[in-house]
Motif scaffolding. Structure first.
Motif, PDB file in Angstrom:
ATOM      1  N   ARG A   1       0.939  -1.108  -0.045  1.00 37.43           N
ATOM      2  CA  ARG A   1      -0.122   0.112   0.032  1.00 37.43           C
ATOM      3  C   ARG A   1       0.854   1.371  -0.166  1.00 37.43           C
ATOM      4  O   ARG A   1       1.903   1.216   0.892  1.00 37.43           O
ATOM      5  CB  ARG A   1      -0.826  -0.010   1.233  1.00 37.43           C
ATOM      6  CG  ARG A   1      -1.981  -1.103   1.085  1.00 37.43           C
ATOM      7  CD  ARG A   1      -2.686  -0.815   2.437  1.00 37.43           C
ATOM      8  NE  ARG A   1      -3.502   0.341   2.413  1.00 37.43           N
ATOM      9  CZ  ARG A   1      -4.526   0.774   3.320  1.00 37.43           C
ATOM     10  NH1 ARG A   1      -4.824  -0.050   4.182  1.00 37.43           N
ATOM     11  NH2 ARG A   1      -4.865   2.076   3.276  1.00 37.43           N
ATOM     12  N   SER A   2       0.304   2.163  -0.863  1.00 37.01           N
ATOM     13  CA  SER A   2       1.372   3.367  -1.185  1.00 37.01           C
ATOM     14  C   SER A   2       0.782   4.332   0.022  1.00 37.01           C
ATOM     15  O   SER A   2       1.571   5.390   0.219  1.00 37.01           O
ATOM     16  CB  SER A   2       1.336   3.912  -2.384  1.00 37.01           C
ATOM     17  OG  SER A   2       0.113   4.372  -2.778  1.00 37.01           O
ATOM     18  N   ASN A   3      -0.409   4.561   0.428  1.00 39.09           N
ATOM     19  CA  ASN A   3      -1.231   5.496   1.076  1.00 39.09           C
ATOM     20  C   ASN A   3      -1.218   6.656   0.552  1.00 39.09           C
ATOM     21  O   ASN A   3      -1.138   7.805   1.094  1.00 39.09           O
ATOM     22  CB  ASN A   3      -0.305   5.611   2.787  1.00 39.09           C
ATOM     23  CG  ASN A   3      -0.715   4.509   3.646  1.00 39.09           C
ATOM     24  OD1 ASN A   3      -1.129   3.503   3.233  1.00 39.09           O
ATOM     25  ND2 ASN A   3      -0.582   5.086   4.954  1.00 39.09           N
TER      26      ASN A   3
ATOM     27  N   ASP B   1      -3.443   3.560  -3.987  1.00 40.49           N
ATOM     28  CA  ASP B   1      -4.333   2.647  -3.588  1.00 40.49           C
ATOM     29  C   ASP B   1      -5.599   2.762  -3.908  1.00 40.49           C
ATOM     30  O   ASP B   1      -6.370   1.878  -3.966  1.00 40.49           O
ATOM     31  CB  ASP B   1      -4.301   2.924  -2.050  1.00 40.49           C
ATOM     32  CG  ASP B   1      -2.891   2.548  -1.491  1.00 40.49           C
ATOM     33  OD1 ASP B   1      -2.119   2.073  -1.955  1.00 40.49           O
ATOM     34  OD2 ASP B   1      -2.470   3.111  -0.078  1.00 40.49           O
TER      35      ASP B   1
ATOM     36  N   ARG C   1      -7.956  -1.479  -8.287  1.00 39.43           N
ATOM     37  CA  ARG C   1      -7.920  -0.646  -7.204  1.00 39.43           C
ATOM     38  C   ARG C   1      -9.451   0.120  -7.120  1.00 39.43           C
ATOM     39  O   ARG C   1      -9.946   0.319  -8.071  1.00 39.43           O
ATOM     40  CB  ARG C   1      -7.166   0.611  -7.531  1.00 39.43           C
ATOM     41  CG  ARG C   1      -5.699   0.301  -7.946  1.00 39.43           C
ATOM     42  CD  ARG C   1      -4.735   0.125  -6.957  1.00 39.43           C
ATOM     43  NE  ARG C   1      -3.492  -0.654  -7.151  1.00 39.43           N
ATOM     44  CZ  ARG C   1      -2.543  -0.907  -6.201  1.00 39.43           C
ATOM     45  NH1 ARG C   1      -2.302  -0.422  -5.263  1.00 39.43           N
ATOM     46  NH2 ARG C   1      -1.824  -1.971  -6.806  1.00 39.43           N
TER      47      ARG C   1
ATOM     48  N   HIS D   1      -3.010   9.872   4.712  1.00 45.11           N
ATOM     49  CA  HIS D   1      -2.517   9.600   3.334  1.00 45.11           C
ATOM     50  C   HIS D   1      -2.496  10.620   2.737  1.00 45.11           C
ATOM     51  O   HIS D   1      -2.730  11.829   3.212  1.00 45.11           O
ATOM     52  CB  HIS D   1      -4.195   8.773   2.532  1.00 45.11           C
ATOM     53  CG  HIS D   1      -4.444   7.475   2.688  1.00 45.11           C
ATOM     54  ND1 HIS D   1      -4.312   6.801   4.226  1.00 45.11           N
ATOM     55  CD2 HIS D   1      -4.450   6.513   1.973  1.00 45.11           C
ATOM     56  CE1 HIS D   1      -4.620   5.552   3.804  1.00 45.11           C
ATOM     57  NE2 HIS D   1      -4.588   5.325   2.457  1.00 45.11           N
TER      58      HIS D   1
END
Length: 234
Positions: free
Chosen positions: A58-60, A117, A139, A93
């Motif tokens: 997850r990239s946030n 995300d 996604r 985020h």
DNA sequence: AGAAAATGTCAAACACGCAA
DNA sequence: TTGCGTGTTTGACATTTTCT
């Protein structure tokens, strides 16, 4: 660079305990949590975003695709953007901004590369060419605006029905009997953005037997003014 | 005393570049 | 082509504490 292992050593715990303190995904005793937070503060630790994305998948980061072209009220778009960014920050985020010019390629690029995300898409049209792609991506996405075929999509929009009703009720209570609705510029109608054609024309209950409310599109002259029949809010 | 809950640790996994 | 290194997360397991 301060790493999670440095924090763990400083606090006398394992790196996983530091990770759980940060994520809150498991209960950690108050005393341990206090020690870890103190070490984080003292050492000035900030988690490495790349390593975090690598481990958690997850990239946030959320993608926000905004419309920027003629006929778009930039201050309104920016209000949406600021709200998205503010809400995202509350949930740890960040937001990656895309312009609508990038189209499907832009959405595919940030989704397939795991750069983001989830996706938020503004200015959704009745038959929006981006919909098949959004459905196919792995996604989640949220649309601002309702397309014609929205059953399997998550969509939100302003409540234009309620807004229209409140406006008419308010003006009627002030004693106005003829109300004109001035709509968006012509290109918005041509584009068939979903919300605009559905702006309801309300009549206050006291005027139902009288002349109906009229709608004027932005940039148009009213037919009434050409004939001397003026739709003047008063 | 034994069971359950709370707490902490270990080790594998992640995607990719780089050196051997 | 293979193996290592990167920083972090997380499932599985171990240990300690609390409850019955």
């Amino acid at each position: 660079m301060v790493k999670i292992t440095d924090v763990a050593r400083h606090a006398g715990v394992s790196p996983s305990t530091v990770s759980y303190v940060l994520s809150g995904k498991r209960s950690i005793s108050e005393e341990t949590r206090r020690r870890v937070r103190e070490s984080i503060r003292e050492l000035g630790y900030r988690p490495h975003a790349g390593a975090r994305a690598l481990a958690s998948s997850r990239s946030n980061v959320l993608a926000l695709m905004i419309p920027l072209r003629s006929g778009i009220a930039v201050p309104v778009v920016m209000q949406f953007a600021v709200s998205v960014v503010t809400a995202a920050r509350r949930h740890d985020h960040d937001v990656l901004l895309l312009t609508q010019e990038e189209g499907e390629d832009g959405l595919r690029r940030v989704a397939d590369s795991a750069l983001v995300d989830a996706l938020i898409v503004m200015d959704v049209q009745m038959k929006d060419p981006r919909l098949p792609l959004l459905r196919s991506l792995d996604r989640p996405s949220v649309l601002i605006g309702f397309p014609a075929d929205a059953e399997d999509l998550t969509c939100i929009d302003l409540d234009f029905h309620a807004a229209g009703a409140v406006c008419v009720e308010h003006l009627a209570e002030l004693g106005h009997r003829e109300i004109a609705l001035i709509g968006s510029p012509p290109e918005v109608y041509e584009r068939q953005t979903q919300t605009v054609p559905r702006v309801p024309v309300y009549q206050h209950r006291s005027q139902r037997s009288r002349r109906p409310a009229r709608e004027m599109r932005g940039g148009q002259r009213s037919a009434g003014s050409a004939t001397g029949d003026r739709h003047r809010p008063h």
